[in-house]
Design a protein around this motif. Structure first.
Motif, short mmCIF file in Angstrom:
data_model
loop_
_atom_site.label_atom_id
_atom_site.label_comp_id
_atom_site.label_asym_id
_atom_site.label_seq_id
_atom_site.Cartn_x
_atom_site.Cartn_y
_atom_site.Cartn_z
N ARG A 14 0.84 -1.21 0.00
CA ARG A 14 0.00 0.00 0.00
C ARG A 14 0.86 1.26 0.00
N ASP A 15 1.99 1.22 0.72
CA ASP A 15 2.90 2.37 0.72
C ASP A 15 3.49 2.59 -0.67
N LEU A 16 3.85 1.49 -1.34
CA LEU A 16 4.37 1.60 -2.70
C LEU A 16 3.34 2.20 -3.63
N LEU A 17 2.08 1.84 -3.42
CA LEU A 17 0.99 2.35 -4.26
C LEU A 17 0.83 3.86 -4.13
N THR A 18 1.27 4.45 -3.02
CA THR A 18 1.12 5.90 -2.84
C THR A 18 2.17 6.71 -3.59
N GLN A 19 3.21 6.06 -4.14
CA GLN A 19 4.18 6.79 -4.96
C GLN A 19 3.45 7.44 -6.13
N SER A 20 3.95 8.61 -6.54
CA SER A 20 3.25 9.37 -7.58
C SER A 20 3.08 8.58 -8.87
N ASP A 21 4.11 7.82 -9.29
CA ASP A 21 4.01 7.08 -10.55
C ASP A 21 3.04 5.91 -10.46
N ASN A 22 2.77 5.46 -9.23
CA ASN A 22 1.87 4.33 -9.05
C ASN A 22 0.42 4.74 -8.84
N ARG A 23 0.14 6.03 -8.87
CA ARG A 23 -1.23 6.51 -8.71
C ARG A 23 -2.01 6.48 -10.02
N VAL A 24 -1.32 6.10 -11.10
CA VAL A 24 -2.00 5.92 -12.38
C VAL A 24 -1.61 4.56 -12.94
N CYS A 25 -2.50 3.97 -13.73
CA CYS A 25 -2.27 2.65 -14.31
C CYS A 25 -1.02 2.66 -15.19
N ALA A 26 -0.18 1.64 -15.06
CA ALA A 26 1.06 1.56 -15.83
C ALA A 26 0.81 1.42 -17.32
N ASP A 27 -0.36 0.93 -17.71
CA ASP A 27 -0.62 0.64 -19.12
C ASP A 27 -1.48 1.67 -19.83
N CYS A 28 -2.40 2.33 -19.12
CA CYS A 28 -3.28 3.29 -19.80
C CYS A 28 -3.35 4.65 -19.12
N GLY A 29 -2.77 4.80 -17.93
CA GLY A 29 -2.76 6.09 -17.26
C GLY A 29 -4.02 6.41 -16.48
N ALA A 30 -4.94 5.46 -16.36
CA ALA A 30 -6.16 5.71 -15.57
C ALA A 30 -5.80 5.91 -14.10
N PRO A 31 -6.46 6.85 -13.42
CA PRO A 31 -6.10 7.13 -12.03
C PRO A 31 -6.53 6.03 -11.06
N ASP A 32 -5.84 5.99 -9.92
CA ASP A 32 -6.24 5.18 -8.77
C ASP A 32 -6.31 3.67 -9.07
N PRO A 33 -5.22 3.07 -9.56
CA PRO A 33 -5.26 1.62 -9.80
C PRO A 33 -5.33 0.83 -8.50
N LYS A 34 -6.06 -0.26 -8.52
CA LYS A 34 -6.24 -1.08 -7.32
C LYS A 34 -5.79 -2.53 -7.54
N TRP A 35 -5.15 -2.80 -8.68
CA TRP A 35 -4.68 -4.14 -9.01
C TRP A 35 -3.19 -4.07 -9.33
#
Length: 333
Positions: A14-35
């Motif tokens: 969860r901490d890693l998910l809070t990094q700025s680059d991880n707040r958008v999907c790696a493949d399409c840029g959609a915000p707030d990825p949960k997977w």
């Protein structure tokens, strides 16, 4: 044997998910990825998650950040790779002209084509990292071999980078450096709700995107938040956009600007290693009618680092200013 991750392991994810680059999907840029793809090391949105699942776990093992059980090995692998920006610097090292990264509103077919090219066929990798295998009776086992071998190669490259304490990553040679943007504060931002706004900032450089946190009901937000972008050889300006977050409708634009990073990079390259110099001014980005600067932006060496203070007036909006600090980290230092 793999063991379920402890609560501290899930907290690390969860901490890693809070990094700025991880707040958008790696493949399409959609915000707030949960997977996440645990073996690839990226966070992804629900729509891209569906494509990843269709590839099979031999290519991408998809887990929910909050709902699934994670093994210690899966947590360690995600942490070691470091998130979307680091993984994409490998998997999207050489996106061909005929290919384009899908956006958040892309169709399923567009996502499928890009994601298969990126991970299953390894079309955008640095050639030295591509895994080839001999003929096999099973295409799935061949893909499994490529995927596991590639993951090992990539993780080994991050380990090598970590042990040498250098910012350069294997597979990132097409990049010339890292741009750290400290988003300090906004002033007199535009109202997009009844009396206020919920602003957040999106930075775009090429096909990379970094997003700040949302500041609830605040027209004068103080972020003091660091965002990072890798800079390729053929870089352009950084596009900055401010949005008002809306829960039930599309987010409203609250202004935009372009940040010319050439003065920072050329000044830094002219001086070389900044640690060899004392504090001094080495360059300037001049205010003009063609840019969004409020005043001339000074480039300094300070404490062995190349930094630039930037104050911009947001464009195409009734009001709003932002204060930023840029820092340049060349890969050859």
């Amino acid at each position: 044997m793999s063991h379920s991750a402890s609560s501290s392991g899930k907290r690390r994810i969860r901490d890693l998910l809070t990094q700025s680059d991880n707040r958008v999907c790696a493949d399409c840029g959609a915000p707030d990825p949960k997977w996440a793809s645990a073996n690839i090391g990226v966070f992804i949105c629900l729509k891209c998650c569906g494509v990843h699942r269709s590839l099979g776990t031999h290519v991408s093992k998809v887990l929910s950040v909050t709902l699934d059980e994670w093994s210690d090995e899966e947590v360690d692998s995600m942490i070691e790779i470091g998130g979307n920006a680091s993984a994409n610097s490998i998997y999207e090292a050489f996106i061909t002209e005929g290919s384009s990264k899908p956006g958040p509103d892309a169709s399923h077919d567009q996502r499928m084509r890009f994601i298969r090219s990126k991970y299953e066929f390894q079309e955008f990798l640095k050639p030295s990292l591509r895994i080839t295998s001999g003929k096999t009776s099973s295409s799935k086992s061949s893909s499994s071999y490529r995927s596991s071998s590639l993951s090992t190669n990539i993780i080994d490259s991050f380990r090598s980078n970590s042990s040498s304490q250098k910012p350069q990553l294997e597979g990132m040679v097409e990049f010339i450096g890292l741009l750290k943007v400290t988003l300090k504060k906004g002033t007199n931002l535009a109202i997009r709700d009844m009396m206020t706004s919920d602003p957040y900032v999106v930075l775009t450089l090429g096909q990379q995107t970094a997003q700040s946190t949302v500041m609830k009901s605040n027209l004068n937000p103080v972020w003091n938040e660091e965002l990072k972008l890798s800079v390729p050889h053929d870089y352009g300006s950084v596009k900055l956009q401010v949005f008002d977050y809306d829960t039930f409708s599309a987010d409203d634009i609250m202004g935009e600007a372009e940040i010319d990073i050439q003065p920072l990079i050329t000044s830094a390259m002219a001086f070389g290693d900044p640690e060899m110099f004392g504090d001094m001014q080495i360059g300037k980005w001049l205010k003009s009618n063609d840019n969004a600067l409020i005043e001339d932006s000074i480039i300094n060496i300070a404490d062995g680092k190349v930094k630039q203070e930037v104050q911009i007036k947001l464009q195409n909006v009734e009001s709003g200013e932002l204060e930023l600090e840029l820092e340049w980290l060349p890969l050859d230092q």
